[in-house]
Design a protein around this motif. Structure first.
Motif, PDB file in Angstrom:
ATOM      1  N   GLY A  90       0.754  -1.227  -0.117  1.00  0.00           N
ATOM      2  CA  GLY A  90       0.026  -0.061  -0.075  1.00  0.00           C
ATOM      3  C   GLY A  90       0.993   1.185   0.026  1.00  0.00           C
ATOM      4  N   SER A  91       0.550   2.124   0.988  1.00  0.00           N
ATOM      5  CA  SER A  91       1.337   3.401   0.878  1.00  0.00           C
ATOM      6  C   SER A  91       2.607   3.355   1.699  1.00  0.00           C
ATOM      7  N   GLY A  92       2.788   2.308   2.318  1.00  0.00           N
ATOM      8  CA  GLY A  92       4.049   1.882   3.091  1.00  0.00           C
ATOM      9  C   GLY A  92       3.786   2.578   4.468  1.00  0.00           C
ATOM     10  N   GLU A  93       2.869   2.833   5.002  1.00  0.00           N
ATOM     11  CA  GLU A  93       2.705   3.523   6.117  1.00  0.00           C
ATOM     12  C   GLU A  93       2.684   2.477   7.335  1.00  0.00           C
ATOM     13  N   LYS A  94       1.976   1.194   6.990  1.00  0.00           N
ATOM     14  CA  LYS A  94       1.932   0.338   7.890  1.00  0.00           C
ATOM     15  C   LYS A  94       3.426  -0.257   8.514  1.00  0.00           C
ATOM     16  N   LEU A  95       4.096  -0.420   7.404  1.00  0.00           N
ATOM     17  CA  LEU A  95       5.624  -1.034   7.576  1.00  0.00           C
ATOM     18  C   LEU A  95       6.248   0.338   8.333  1.00  0.00           C
ATOM     19  N   MET A  96       6.148   1.389   7.952  1.00  0.00           N
ATOM     20  CA  MET A  96       6.781   2.544   8.680  1.00  0.00           C
ATOM     21  C   MET A  96       6.600   2.539  10.020  1.00  0.00           C
ATOM     22  N   THR A  97       5.263   2.352  10.497  1.00  0.00           N
ATOM     23  CA  THR A  97       4.854   2.428  11.770  1.00  0.00           C
ATOM     24  C   THR A  97       5.673   1.070  12.624  1.00  0.00           C
ATOM     25  N   LEU A  98       5.720   0.066  12.041  1.00  0.00           N
ATOM     26  CA  LEU A  98       6.136  -1.245  12.433  1.00  0.00           C
ATOM     27  C   LEU A  98       7.865  -0.931  12.727  1.00  0.00           C
ATOM     28  N   LEU A  99       8.457  -0.600  11.593  1.00  0.00           N
ATOM     29  CA  LEU A  99       9.881  -0.573  11.640  1.00  0.00           C
ATOM     30  C   LEU A  99      10.381   0.790  12.518  1.00  0.00           C
ATOM     31  N   ALA A 100       9.513   1.641  12.835  1.00  0.00           N
ATOM     32  CA  ALA A 100       9.900   2.606  13.720  1.00  0.00           C
ATOM     33  C   ALA A 100      10.360   2.221  15.137  1.00  0.00           C
ATOM     34  N   VAL A 114       1.918  -5.765  -7.537  1.00  0.00           N
ATOM     35  CA  VAL A 114       1.719  -5.791  -8.979  1.00  0.00           C
ATOM     36  C   VAL A 114       1.835  -4.389  -9.440  1.00  0.00           C
ATOM     37  N   SER A 115       1.682  -3.372  -8.734  1.00  0.00           N
ATOM     38  CA  SER A 115       1.630  -1.770  -8.976  1.00  0.00           C
ATOM     39  C   SER A 115       2.670  -1.056  -8.941  1.00  0.00           C
ATOM     40  N   PRO A 116       3.261  -0.513  -9.946  1.00  0.00           N
ATOM     41  CA  PRO A 116       4.492  -0.024  -9.890  1.00  0.00           C
ATOM     42  C   PRO A 116       4.288   1.479  -9.108  1.00  0.00           C
ATOM     43  N   ALA A 117       3.075   1.957  -9.055  1.00  0.00           N
ATOM     44  CA  ALA A 117       2.730   3.341  -8.447  1.00  0.00           C
ATOM     45  C   ALA A 117       2.912   3.042  -6.923  1.00  0.00           C
ATOM     46  N   ALA A 118       2.217   1.664  -6.414  1.00  0.00           N
ATOM     47  CA  ALA A 118       2.290   1.490  -4.969  1.00  0.00           C
ATOM     48  C   ALA A 118       3.820   1.216  -4.484  1.00  0.00           C
ATOM     49  N   LEU A 119       4.499   0.479  -5.377  1.00  0.00           N
ATOM     50  CA  LEU A 119       5.914   0.224  -4.931  1.00  0.00           C
ATOM     51  C   LEU A 119       6.487   1.461  -4.800  1.00  0.00           C
ATOM     52  N   ASP A 120       6.510   2.505  -5.874  1.00  0.00           N
ATOM     53  CA  ASP A 120       7.311   3.767  -5.680  1.00  0.00           C
ATOM     54  C   ASP A 120       6.799   4.495  -4.511  1.00  0.00           C
ATOM     55  N   GLY A 121       5.411   4.577  -4.208  1.00  0.00           N
ATOM     56  CA  GLY A 121       4.860   5.402  -3.036  1.00  0.00           C
ATOM     57  C   GLY A 121       5.394   4.769  -1.645  1.00  0.00           C
ATOM     58  N   ALA A 122       5.340   3.248  -1.498  1.00  0.00           N
ATOM     59  CA  ALA A 122       6.047   2.674  -0.542  1.00  0.00           C
ATOM     60  C   ALA A 122       7.279   2.856  -0.324  1.00  0.00           C
ATOM     61  N   ALA A 123       8.319   2.900  -1.330  1.00  0.00           N
ATOM     62  CA  ALA A 123       9.563   2.982  -1.084  1.00  0.00           C
ATOM     63  C   ALA A 123       9.901   4.420  -0.639  1.00  0.00           C
ATOM     64  N   ASN A 124       9.304   5.433  -1.224  1.00  0.00           N
ATOM     65  CA  ASN A 124       9.490   6.669  -0.861  1.00  0.00           C
ATOM     66  C   ASN A 124       9.067   6.916   0.712  1.00  0.00           C
ATOM     67  N   ALA A 125       8.090   6.485   1.116  1.00  0.00           N
ATOM     68  CA  ALA A 125       7.551   6.544   2.368  1.00  0.00           C
ATOM     69  C   ALA A 125       9.041   6.050   3.416  1.00  0.00           C
ATOM     70  N   LEU A 126       9.085   4.870   3.019  1.00  0.00           N
ATOM     71  CA  LEU A 126      10.397   4.158   3.895  1.00  0.00           C
ATOM     72  C   LEU A 126      11.656   5.042   3.639  1.00  0.00           C
ATOM     73  N   ALA A 127      11.846   5.782   2.712  1.00  0.00           N
ATOM     74  CA  ALA A 127      13.073   6.514   2.846  1.00  0.00           C
ATOM     75  C   ALA A 127      13.235   7.399   3.677  1.00  0.00           C
ATOM     76  N   ALA A 128      12.279   7.562   4.561  1.00  0.00           N
ATOM     77  CA  ALA A 128      12.591   8.473   5.938  1.00  0.00           C
ATOM     78  C   ALA A 128      13.300   7.631   6.927  1.00  0.00           C
ATOM     79  N   LEU A 129      13.376   6.323   6.791  1.00  0.00           N
ATOM     80  CA  LEU A 129      13.857   5.678   7.884  1.00  0.00           C
ATOM     81  C   LEU A 129      15.346   5.082   7.498  1.00  0.00           C
ATOM     82  N   PRO A 130      16.386   5.441   8.426  1.00  0.00           N
ATOM     83  CA  PRO A 130      17.762   4.961   8.015  1.00  0.00           C
ATOM     84  C   PRO A 130      17.862   3.593   8.137  1.00  0.00           C
ATOM     85  N   SER A 131      19.312   3.232   7.643  1.00  0.00           N
ATOM     86  CA  SER A 131      19.853   1.789   7.500  1.00  0.00           C
ATOM     87  C   SER A 131      18.933   0.773   6.843  1.00  0.00           C
ATOM     88  N   LEU A 132      18.076   1.092   5.856  1.00  0.00           N
ATOM     89  CA  LEU A 132      17.158   0.285   4.954  1.00  0.00           C
ATOM     90  C   LEU A 132      17.719   0.178   3.744  1.00  0.00           C
TER      91      LEU A 132
END
Ligand code: AVI
Length: 323
Positions: A90-100, A114-132
């Motif tokens: 999805g938007s990456g928000e759930k994984l962000m919350t968990l990995l925080a 399957v959706s490139p748009a979802a992948l880009d969105g999630a990867a961009n959200a996760l960019a806020a976290l270090p060491s990934l």
């Protein structure tokens, strides 16, 4: 954060041909069907996001609250996670919350969608976290899991995260097959974090899948709009009605599109010419709802052992270890 793309995207022509074949097959079944994975074109994905903000559909909000409250407890039951795989980020928000709350070390995150748009969105959200290190797999869950199984050499524990009750959109046979693929990718000692919606009173379920604002109806009907646009269909969308049904013996919500009149429908790319009777329906989605005991059985028969469970407002987050 670094980002890599793996598993080449399907060329547009091939995926349209597959869509056309799937529609031809599903619409000529008895009962007529359309596969729910095609609900998520650009507009469908936006409508699903809107559904998640409705007061009557609480899956995403409740899960987010559970992740926020229990991320520390979840990680305290895992040993040195070095690889995290999320199916349908999805938007990456759930994984962000968990990995925080997550591991204090470098982690490789594999996102499968399957959706490139979802992948880009999630990867961009996760960019806020270090060491990934983020690896995006533009693929079905099965293909992504096999690619990860082939490439996964990291030491440390692997964790597969499958949230949003997305598992509920698989029938029981598909669910077992997917859980077995997850098990094979993880190997013994790996862990699965599974989000599932629980059985609740019928009136609540009906409101969640047939909301008073008509957003879920639009989400469902948009599937016909997509078939018309992408496959040269001539569905008269105004001649179909959204219907949500609780199928108690099967423990699932179903979405249908019911023909308001006797009518003819052609879909050029699928080479079909159909007649619908008034009241005849197209079954577009199943959303299985679980009891806690069902979850343990389902996980047990596919090789997992439950090691933790957190519940809130008719939703469960379950942590299980691959045995
Ligand atoms: C994505 N999936 C888990 C949702 C569900 O509840 O089955 C899709 C959905 N369909 C209608 N509302 C939401």
């Amino acid at each position: 954060m670094s980002m890599r793309h793996s598993v080449a995207p399907d060329p547009g022509e091939a995926s349209r041909a597959a869509f056309a074949d799937d529609v031809a097959h599903a619409l000529t079944q008895n009962p007529r069907q359309l596969p729910c994975r095609y609900l998520y074109d650009e507009l469908g994905s936006l409508l699903f996001e809107a559904i998640c903000r409705l007061p009557w559909y609480r899956v995403a909000r409740t899960e987010q609250s559970l992740l926020h409250t229990h991320a520390d407890a979840i990680f305290s039951r895992l040993q040195c996670v070095s690889t995290v795989v999320e199916l349908g980020p999805g938007s990456g928000e759930k994984l962000m919350t968990l990995l925080a709350a997550g591991p204090d070390r470098d982690v490789t995150v594999h996102l499968v969608d399957v959706s490139p748009a979802a992948l880009d969105g999630a990867a961009n959200a996760l960019a806020a976290l270090p060491s990934l290190t983020v690896v995006a797999h533009e693929a079905t869950y099965e293909a992504g899991l096999s690619a990860i199984a082939r490439s996964h050499h990291a030491t440390g524990q692997a964790l597969v995260v499958f949230l949003g009750s997305n598992i509920g959109n698989f029938d029981p046979t598909g669910t077992d097959a997917l859980l077995r693929s997850i098990h094979a990718t993880l190997g013994r000692g790996g862990a699965l974090l599974l989000g599932t919606d629980l059985v609740k009173p019928e009136a609540e379920l009906l409101l969640a899948y047939d909301d008073p604002l008509g957003v879920t109806a639009a989400f469902n009907l948009n599937l016909l709009v997509r078939v018309n646009r992408e496959l040269g269909g001539d569905f008269d969308v105004s001649q179909f009605a959204h219907r949500a049904v609780w199928n108690a013996p099967a423990s699932r919500m179903e979405m249908h599109l019911v023909s308001r009149s006797r009518q003819r429908v052609r879909v050029r790319e699928s080479r079909i010419d159909l007649t619908f009777d008034a009241g005849e329906s197209i079954w577009t989605e199943s959303s299985y709802k679980y009891r806690v005991g069902d979850l343990e059985l389902m996980l047990g028969r596919t090789g997992f052992q439950v090691t933790g469970q957190w519940q809130e407002d008719g939703f469960a987050l379950t942590l299980a270890e691959a045995g």
